[in-house]
Design a protein around this motif. Structure first.
Motif, PDB file in Angstrom:
ATOM      1  N   THR A 226       0.803  -1.225   0.000  1.00  0.00           N
ATOM      2  CA  THR A 226       0.000   0.000   0.000  1.00  0.00           C
ATOM      3  C   THR A 226       0.837   1.277   0.000  1.00  0.00           C
ATOM      4  O   THR A 226       0.539   2.200  -0.777  1.00  0.00           O
ATOM      5  CB  THR A 226      -0.972  -0.008   1.193  1.00  0.00           C
ATOM      6  OG1 THR A 226      -1.889  -1.104   1.037  1.00  0.00           O
ATOM      7  CG2 THR A 226      -1.764   1.281   1.260  1.00  0.00           C
ATOM      8  N   PRO A 227       1.878   1.420   0.850  1.00  0.00           N
ATOM      9  CA  PRO A 227       2.675   2.665   0.800  1.00  0.00           C
ATOM     10  C   PRO A 227       3.299   2.906  -0.577  1.00  0.00           C
ATOM     11  O   PRO A 227       3.355   4.053  -1.044  1.00  0.00           O
ATOM     12  CB  PRO A 227       3.746   2.446   1.878  1.00  0.00           C
ATOM     13  CG  PRO A 227       3.138   1.453   2.818  1.00  0.00           C
ATOM     14  CD  PRO A 227       2.328   0.550   1.954  1.00  0.00           C
ATOM     15  N   GLN A 228       3.786   1.846  -1.230  1.00  0.00           N
ATOM     16  CA  GLN A 228       4.366   2.013  -2.552  1.00  0.00           C
ATOM     17  C   GLN A 228       3.319   2.476  -3.561  1.00  0.00           C
ATOM     18  O   GLN A 228       3.580   3.354  -4.399  1.00  0.00           O
ATOM     19  CB  GLN A 228       4.968   0.689  -3.036  1.00  0.00           C
ATOM     20  CG  GLN A 228       6.090   0.153  -2.167  1.00  0.00           C
ATOM     21  CD  GLN A 228       6.663  -1.129  -2.737  1.00  0.00           C
ATOM     22  OE1 GLN A 228       6.821  -1.259  -3.948  1.00  0.00           O
ATOM     23  NE2 GLN A 228       6.960  -2.082  -1.877  1.00  0.00           N
ATOM     24  N   LEU A 229       2.127   1.890  -3.464  1.00  0.00           N
ATOM     25  CA  LEU A 229       1.062   2.267  -4.382  1.00  0.00           C
ATOM     26  C   LEU A 229       0.645   3.719  -4.169  1.00  0.00           C
ATOM     27  O   LEU A 229       0.324   4.429  -5.126  1.00  0.00           O
ATOM     28  CB  LEU A 229      -0.142   1.343  -4.200  1.00  0.00           C
ATOM     29  CG  LEU A 229       0.090  -0.125  -4.575  1.00  0.00           C
ATOM     30  CD1 LEU A 229      -1.160  -0.943  -4.288  1.00  0.00           C
ATOM     31  CD2 LEU A 229       0.475  -0.246  -6.044  1.00  0.00           C
ATOM     32  N   ARG A 230       0.654   4.170  -2.909  1.00  0.00           N
ATOM     33  CA  ARG A 230       0.313   5.570  -2.631  1.00  0.00           C
ATOM     34  C   ARG A 230       1.311   6.509  -3.291  1.00  0.00           C
ATOM     35  O   ARG A 230       0.936   7.478  -3.965  1.00  0.00           O
ATOM     36  CB  ARG A 230       0.300   5.809  -1.116  1.00  0.00           C
ATOM     37  CG  ARG A 230      -0.866   5.168  -0.382  1.00  0.00           C
ATOM     38  CD  ARG A 230      -0.690   5.362   1.099  1.00  0.00           C
ATOM     39  NE  ARG A 230      -1.803   4.816   1.854  1.00  0.00           N
ATOM     40  CZ  ARG A 230      -1.813   4.700   3.180  1.00  0.00           C
ATOM     41  NH1 ARG A 230      -0.768   5.104   3.890  1.00  0.00           N
ATOM     42  NH2 ARG A 230      -2.860   4.191   3.802  1.00  0.00           N
ATOM     43  N   VAL A 231       2.605   6.243  -3.095  1.00  0.00           N
ATOM     44  CA  VAL A 231       3.645   7.117  -3.644  1.00  0.00           C
ATOM     45  C   VAL A 231       3.586   7.132  -5.167  1.00  0.00           C
ATOM     46  O   VAL A 231       3.644   8.191  -5.800  1.00  0.00           O
ATOM     47  CB  VAL A 231       5.029   6.653  -3.146  1.00  0.00           C
ATOM     48  CG1 VAL A 231       6.138   7.433  -3.853  1.00  0.00           C
ATOM     49  CG2 VAL A 231       5.143   6.839  -1.636  1.00  0.00           C
ATOM     50  N   ARG A 232       3.456   5.966  -5.777  1.00  0.00           N
ATOM     51  CA  ARG A 232       3.467   5.888  -7.238  1.00  0.00           C
ATOM     52  C   ARG A 232       2.169   6.426  -7.836  1.00  0.00           C
ATOM     53  O   ARG A 232       2.174   6.963  -8.944  1.00  0.00           O
ATOM     54  CB  ARG A 232       3.730   4.447  -7.665  1.00  0.00           C
ATOM     55  CG  ARG A 232       5.172   4.056  -7.357  1.00  0.00           C
ATOM     56  CD  ARG A 232       5.507   2.643  -7.687  1.00  0.00           C
ATOM     57  NE  ARG A 232       6.919   2.401  -7.375  1.00  0.00           N
ATOM     58  CZ  ARG A 232       7.509   1.214  -7.433  1.00  0.00           C
ATOM     59  NH1 ARG A 232       6.803   0.158  -7.801  1.00  0.00           N
ATOM     60  NH2 ARG A 232       8.777   1.091  -7.132  1.00  0.00           N
ATOM     61  N   SER A 233       1.062   6.270  -7.110  1.00  0.00           N
ATOM     62  CA  SER A 233      -0.192   6.858  -7.579  1.00  0.00           C
ATOM     63  C   SER A 233      -0.098   8.379  -7.571  1.00  0.00           C
ATOM     64  O   SER A 233      -0.546   9.047  -8.516  1.00  0.00           O
ATOM     65  CB  SER A 233      -1.347   6.383  -6.695  1.00  0.00           C
ATOM     66  OG  SER A 233      -2.553   7.007  -7.072  1.00  0.00           O
ATOM     67  N   LEU A 234       0.486   8.947  -6.505  1.00  0.00           N
ATOM     68  CA  LEU A 234       0.664  10.400  -6.445  1.00  0.00           C
ATOM     69  C   LEU A 234       1.579  10.887  -7.554  1.00  0.00           C
ATOM     70  O   LEU A 234       1.308  11.902  -8.206  1.00  0.00           O
ATOM     71  CB  LEU A 234       1.234  10.784  -5.072  1.00  0.00           C
ATOM     72  CG  LEU A 234       1.587  12.267  -4.880  1.00  0.00           C
ATOM     73  CD1 LEU A 234       0.356  13.137  -5.083  1.00  0.00           C
ATOM     74  CD2 LEU A 234       2.192  12.486  -3.498  1.00  0.00           C
ATOM     75  N   ALA A 235       2.678  10.144  -7.807  1.00  0.00           N
ATOM     76  CA  ALA A 235       3.603  10.539  -8.874  1.00  0.00           C
ATOM     77  C   ALA A 235       2.915  10.501 -10.238  1.00  0.00           C
ATOM     78  O   ALA A 235       3.113  11.392 -11.076  1.00  0.00           O
ATOM     79  CB  ALA A 235       4.816   9.613  -8.880  1.00  0.00           C
ATOM     80  N   ALA A 236       2.074   9.490 -10.457  1.00  0.00           N
ATOM     81  CA  ALA A 236       1.353   9.389 -11.731  1.00  0.00           C
ATOM     82  C   ALA A 236       0.389  10.556 -11.901  1.00  0.00           C
ATOM     83  O   ALA A 236       0.283  11.139 -12.991  1.00  0.00           O
ATOM     84  CB  ALA A 236       0.607   8.057 -11.810  1.00  0.00           C
ATOM     85  N   ARG A 237      -0.292  10.937 -10.833  1.00  0.00           N
ATOM     86  CA  ARG A 237      -1.244  12.041 -10.910  1.00  0.00           C
ATOM     87  C   ARG A 237      -0.523  13.367 -11.164  1.00  0.00           C
ATOM     88  O   ARG A 237      -0.978  14.187 -11.967  1.00  0.00           O
ATOM     89  CB  ARG A 237      -2.065  12.122  -9.624  1.00  0.00           C
ATOM     90  CG  ARG A 237      -2.992  10.935  -9.413  1.00  0.00           C
ATOM     91  CD  ARG A 237      -3.767  11.063  -8.118  1.00  0.00           C
ATOM     92  NE  ARG A 237      -4.646  12.215  -8.160  1.00  0.00           N
ATOM     93  CZ  ARG A 237      -4.775  13.098  -7.180  1.00  0.00           C
ATOM     94  NH1 ARG A 237      -4.040  12.987  -6.095  1.00  0.00           N
ATOM     95  NH2 ARG A 237      -5.610  14.095  -7.280  1.00  0.00           N
ATOM     96  N   VAL A 238       0.583  13.603 -10.474  1.00  0.00           N
ATOM     97  CA  VAL A 238       1.319  14.859 -10.642  1.00  0.00           C
ATOM     98  C   VAL A 238       1.858  14.980 -12.063  1.00  0.00           C
ATOM     99  O   VAL A 238       1.734  16.035 -12.711  1.00  0.00           O
ATOM    100  CB  VAL A 238       2.457  14.939  -9.614  1.00  0.00           C
ATOM    101  CG1 VAL A 238       3.389  16.114  -9.939  1.00  0.00           C
ATOM    102  CG2 VAL A 238       1.896  15.106  -8.204  1.00  0.00           C
ATOM    103  N   ASN A 239       2.455  13.899 -12.578  1.00  0.00           N
ATOM    104  CA  ASN A 239       3.028  13.950 -13.919  1.00  0.00           C
ATOM    105  C   ASN A 239       1.954  14.095 -14.991  1.00  0.00           C
ATOM    106  O   ASN A 239       2.149  14.806 -15.980  1.00  0.00           O
ATOM    107  CB  ASN A 239       3.871  12.697 -14.183  1.00  0.00           C
ATOM    108  CG  ASN A 239       5.232  12.746 -13.500  1.00  0.00           C
ATOM    109  OD1 ASN A 239       6.158  13.382 -13.992  1.00  0.00           O
ATOM    110  ND2 ASN A 239       5.346  12.086 -12.372  1.00  0.00           N
ATOM    111  N   THR A 240       0.808  13.439 -14.810  1.00  0.00           N
ATOM    112  CA  THR A 240      -0.281  13.587 -15.777  1.00  0.00           C
ATOM    113  C   THR A 240      -0.863  14.989 -15.723  1.00  0.00           C
ATOM    114  O   THR A 240      -1.234  15.568 -16.757  1.00  0.00           O
ATOM    115  CB  THR A 240      -1.377  12.551 -15.503  1.00  0.00           C
ATOM    116  OG1 THR A 240      -0.809  11.239 -15.497  1.00  0.00           O
ATOM    117  CG2 THR A 240      -2.461  12.613 -16.571  1.00  0.00           C
TER     118      THR A 240
END
Length: 307
Positions: A226-240
């Motif tokens: 879950t922590p990894q998914l949170r960080v990578r989900s945030l990174a995906a949203r910011v970059n998009t």
């Protein structure tokens, strides 16, 4: 920060911790209540489909193996379900060859009808859930636009238009994704798991206990990922969001870009933003796929361990 457009979750948190999830559910409660009847119907359809599949299997197995092949007498309930005369087929006496042929024919027709209905219901149910969530999403988008119209001119002058567009389009979908992935799918999965484990335990208590024990490492696995998914989900949203903002700025200022011959520089910037968004999305999907593969491996080990 375009968070005020949402009008849903206070603050500027982008990471979905427990407090944010609870706040999301609380503030989306009016939208969920508007679709309460559809949510109840969806759960009833899922429960009925599960009972139809499992109950149909056991009924078919008993009728085929014990009645058609072995010639045992039907119970009164089985005779009623097959539309047969209990006096002839549930008398307690062994069935004749002709009676077994009648049961076989009835069973074939019922099995075909049940299978066809089950396939149809299994195909329609996911689309029905998508339709419900899209209705919630539509209400959220309308509310977000209404909130944006009432924000100050200073807010709009300080906010990138592309980022605001992305939030209206994507963040409403993220809210419904939280509803689906945190509330609906886990509740259906828990019900299915408990129901299946109970049925397996009736036939093989050891295998049932092993399947129940296998749920413990699955919970640990989800907690670790879950922590990894949170960080990578945030990174995906910011970059998009950056990509969307860059496209809006480039198309909005195309005359200035052409006047100063900046086409190549803007194309390079777009390519870089697009690559960053692609990499971030790929890393998120890779983590999800890895978690799914490990979960399947754990369940396979539990099944093989029972042999």
């Amino acid at each position: 920060d375009a968070a005020p457009i949402l009008g849903l979750v206070p603050g500027t948190q982008d990471v979905l911790d427990l407090r944010t999830i609870l706040a999301t559910f609380w503030r989306t409660a009016p939208y969920l209540r508007a679709q309460a009847g559809h949510f109840v119907l969806y759960y009833l359809l899922v429960a009925f489909l599960g009972l139809l599949q499992l109950g149909g299997f056991f009924l078919f197995f008993d009728l085929l193996m014990n009645k058609v092949f072995m010639g045992e007498s039907l119970s009164s309930v089985q005779a009623f379900l097959l539309g047969l005369d209990p006096a002839e087929f549930a008398s307690g006496e062994p069935l004749s060859r002709a009676a077994r042929a009648v049961i076989r024919t009835q069973l074939a027709w019922i099995a075909c009808g049940t299978l066809g209905f089950g396939i149809l219901l299994g195909a329609v149910t996911p689309y029905y859930l998508t339709w419900i969530l899209q209705r919630v999403n539509q209400m959220l988008r309308s509310t977000m636009i209404a909130n944006a119209e009432h924000l100050s001119l200073k807010f709009h002058s300080d906010t990138r238009v592309g980022d605001a567009i992305y939030r209206v389009f994507q963040d409403s979908a993220m809210v419904t994704a939280v509803i689906q992935n945190v509330l609906i799918q886990p509740s259906v999965a828990v019900f299915t798991l408990l129901f299946n484990v109970a049925i397996i335990a009736l036939f093989n208590p050891y295998l049932g206990a092993l399947c129940a024990a296998g749920s413990v490492p699955l919970i640990v696995l989800v907690g670790w990922f879950t922590p990894q998914l949170r960080v990578r989900s945030l990174a995906a949203r910011v970059n998009t969001s950056n990509l969307t903002s860059g496209i809006q700025e480039m198309l909005g200022g195309i005359r200035t870009i052409k006047a100063y011959a900046q086409e190549e520089r803007m194309l390079t910037r777009f390519t870089s933003d697009s690559t960053d968004a692609l990499v971030a999305a790929y890393q998120l999907r890779r983590s999800l796929a890895l978690m799914t593969l490990v979960a399947i491996f754990i369940m396979a080990v539990c099944v093989l361990g029972a042999d």
